[in-house]
Design an enzyme around this catalytic site. Structure first.
Site, PDB file in Angstrom:
ATOM      1  N   HIS A  12       0.794  -1.191   0.111  1.00 45.07           N
ATOM      2  CA  HIS A  12       0.020  -0.114  -0.101  1.00 45.07           C
ATOM      3  C   HIS A  12       0.760   1.180  -0.016  1.00 45.07           C
ATOM      4  O   HIS A  12       0.296   2.241   0.388  1.00 45.07           O
ATOM      5  CB  HIS A  12      -1.094   0.032   1.120  1.00 45.07           C
ATOM      6  CG  HIS A  12      -0.280  -0.018   2.557  1.00 45.07           C
ATOM      7  ND1 HIS A  12      -0.679  -0.797   3.661  1.00 45.07           N
ATOM      8  CD2 HIS A  12       1.000   0.663   2.826  1.00 45.07           C
ATOM      9  CE1 HIS A  12      -0.008  -0.373   4.706  1.00 45.07           C
ATOM     10  NE2 HIS A  12       1.137   0.351   4.310  1.00 45.07           N
ATOM     11  N   HIS A  59      -1.824   5.259   9.506  1.00 43.89           N
ATOM     12  CA  HIS A  59      -0.571   5.565   9.549  1.00 43.89           C
ATOM     13  C   HIS A  59      -0.066   6.704  10.431  1.00 43.89           C
ATOM     14  O   HIS A  59       0.742   7.713  10.324  1.00 43.89           O
ATOM     15  CB  HIS A  59       0.523   5.627   8.442  1.00 43.89           C
ATOM     16  CG  HIS A  59       0.490   4.340   7.703  1.00 43.89           C
ATOM     17  ND1 HIS A  59      -0.507   3.796   6.832  1.00 43.89           N
ATOM     18  CD2 HIS A  59       1.270   3.451   7.401  1.00 43.89           C
ATOM     19  CE1 HIS A  59      -0.120   2.521   6.220  1.00 43.89           C
ATOM     20  NE2 HIS A  59       1.128   2.327   6.610  1.00 43.89           N
ATOM     21  N   HIS A 193       9.490  -5.125   5.501  1.00 47.52           N
ATOM     22  CA  HIS A 193      10.134  -3.497   5.295  1.00 47.52           C
ATOM     23  C   HIS A 193      10.451  -2.844   6.781  1.00 47.52           C
ATOM     24  O   HIS A 193       9.583  -3.331   7.467  1.00 47.52           O
ATOM     25  CB  HIS A 193       9.579  -2.658   4.455  1.00 47.52           C
ATOM     26  CG  HIS A 193       7.920  -2.443   4.782  1.00 47.52           C
ATOM     27  ND1 HIS A 193       6.982  -3.436   4.875  1.00 47.52           N
ATOM     28  CD2 HIS A 193       7.144  -1.182   5.130  1.00 47.52           C
ATOM     29  CE1 HIS A 193       5.767  -2.644   5.394  1.00 47.52           C
ATOM     30  NE2 HIS A 193       6.109  -1.501   5.308  1.00 47.52           N
ATOM     31  N   GLU A 240       2.931  -5.245   9.449  1.00 44.10           N
ATOM     32  CA  GLU A 240       1.690  -5.205   8.502  1.00 44.10           C
ATOM     33  C   GLU A 240       1.382  -6.638   8.215  1.00 44.10           C
ATOM     34  O   GLU A 240       0.080  -6.595   7.845  1.00 44.10           O
ATOM     35  CB  GLU A 240       1.812  -4.481   7.464  1.00 44.10           C
ATOM     36  CG  GLU A 240       2.209  -2.889   7.966  1.00 44.10           C
ATOM     37  CD  GLU A 240       2.451  -1.870   6.854  1.00 44.10           C
ATOM     38  OE1 GLU A 240       2.450  -0.706   7.163  1.00 44.10           O
ATOM     39  OE2 GLU A 240       2.777  -2.299   5.521  1.00 44.10           O
TER      40      GLU A 240
HETATM   41  C1  DHB Z   1       6.671   2.760   2.636  1.00 48.60           C
HETATM   42  C2  DHB Z   1       6.039   1.622   3.239  1.00 48.60           C
HETATM   43  C3  DHB Z   1       4.821   1.703   4.049  1.00 48.60           C
HETATM   44  O1  DHB Z   1       4.280   0.436   4.523  1.00 48.60           O
HETATM   45  C4  DHB Z   1       4.317   2.932   4.567  1.00 48.60           C
HETATM   46  O2  DHB Z   1       2.931   2.863   5.182  1.00 48.60           O
HETATM   47  C5  DHB Z   1       4.955   3.884   3.830  1.00 48.60           C
HETATM   48  C6  DHB Z   1       6.035   3.786   2.980  1.00 48.60           C
HETATM   49  C7  DHB Z   1       7.778   2.786   1.772  1.00 48.60           C
HETATM   50  O3  DHB Z   1       8.331   1.528   1.635  1.00 48.60           O
HETATM   51  O4  DHB Z   1       7.990   3.777   1.293  1.00 48.60           O
HETATM   52 FE    FE Z   2       2.349   0.895   5.641  1.00 52.81          FE
END
Ligand code: DHB
Ligand code: FE
Length: 280
Positions: A12, A59, A193, A240
């Site tokens: 997302h 977020h 991530h 997540e």
């Molecule tokens: C990114 C990943 C995310 O889950 C998010 O909420 C905002 C940015 C990213 O990898 O840029």
């Molecule tokens: Fe995110």
């Protein structure tokens, strides 16, 4: 009666919204990511769901660190995208279905889940990017949505097992809705991530591929994992993945994987796109 026809997963990240706006579908950086979507859209065009339950995380837009619910369900007639937006033009609002939302809320509260119920709710990239990926060119205005927000930003986060059980309760709630509606459930976010700290940029392909394999036939594989296990294996924001597990809980028993695409990286994130068809 209402019926869950299947589940979808998708990253997302906000950069996707920017890439959509700039038509970067054939750009060499973006193409392998966007190429993961046409088979899923073909399935949606065939199945024509009436309602999308979108399991996502806020977020810091609608809820901030001062007030952070573990679970929040939307029950509004519409939801507006109020993300920071990268200068992207304002997009049309997402349609709600308050009667369906309240049915879900009543049913899962009856099963002892504590929720915040939102008759007004702004949504961010966690919700709006997946909707734009699966229903491009603003065709998402044809489908009703229920935003189901799960806290992944302020610890303590709900465990994988609890999220899976919430998903199962959502599945039972859908099955007891008296109107004939086809429902699709979307698990957004992930895969591995981490955006900050010493491990910023962390991606774990091996664990991601395990997630994509096990979510199909053996989702309970993850039920003994703690949030700390997930953070260690998938990164702080890779937690997540609990949103995917909630989606999978809602689908119930056996599912058929119709499509899957894995691509690293987009921005700082591993992207997993999947279509899981629920058993009739
Ligand atoms: C990114 C990943 C995310 O889950 C998010 O909420 C905002 C940015 C990213 O990898 O840029
Ligand atoms: Fe995110």
């Amino acid at each position: 009666m209402a019926r869950i026809v299947g589940g979808l997963t998708t990253s997302h990240i906000p950069a996707i919204g920017n890439a959509i706006h700039k038509n970067l579908f054939e750009d060499p950086y973006w193409k392998p990511f966007f190429d993961g979507y046409p088979p899923a859209r073909e399935w949606l065009a065939e199945v024509k769901p009436d309602i999308a339950i979108v399991i996502y995380n806020d977020h810091g837009l609608n809820f901030f660190l001062d007030k952070q619910p573990t679970f929040a369900f939307g029950a509004a007639p519409q939801y507006t995208n109020e993300d920071e937006g990268w200068g992207i033009p304002v997009i049309p609002p997402f349609k709600g279905d308050p009667a369906f939302s309240w049915h879900l809320i009543n049913s899962v509260v009856h099963e002892d889940f504590d929720l915040v119920t939102c008759q007004e709710m702004a949504v961010d990239h966690g919700f709006s990017v997946p909707m734009q990926l699966y229903w491009p060119n603003f065709s998402y205005t044809d489908i009703a949505t229920v935003p189901v927000m799960i806290n992944t930003v302020q610890h303590p986060l709900p465990s994988p097992a609890r999220c899976y059980r919430l998903g199962q309760a959502i599945g039972r709630a859908v099955a007891s809705y008296p109107e004939d509606k086809k429902v699709v459930v979307i698990g957004t976010g992930g895969l591995s991530h981490q955006l900050d700290g010493q491990r910023a940029g962390f991606i774990n392909k091996e664990f991601d591929l395990t997630c994509m394999e096990k979510i199909v036939d053996d989702p309970e594989y993850f039920l003994d994992y703690s949030i700390h296990d997930l953070v260690r294996l998938a990164g702080a924001q890779g937690a997540e993945f609990i949103l995917w597990l909630t989606m999978r809980g809602a689908l119930g028993g056996k599912v058929k994987q119709l499509h899957s695409n894995y691509h690293i990286p987009i921005s700082n994130t591993a992207a997993g796109t999947m279509v899981l068809e629920a058993a009739e």
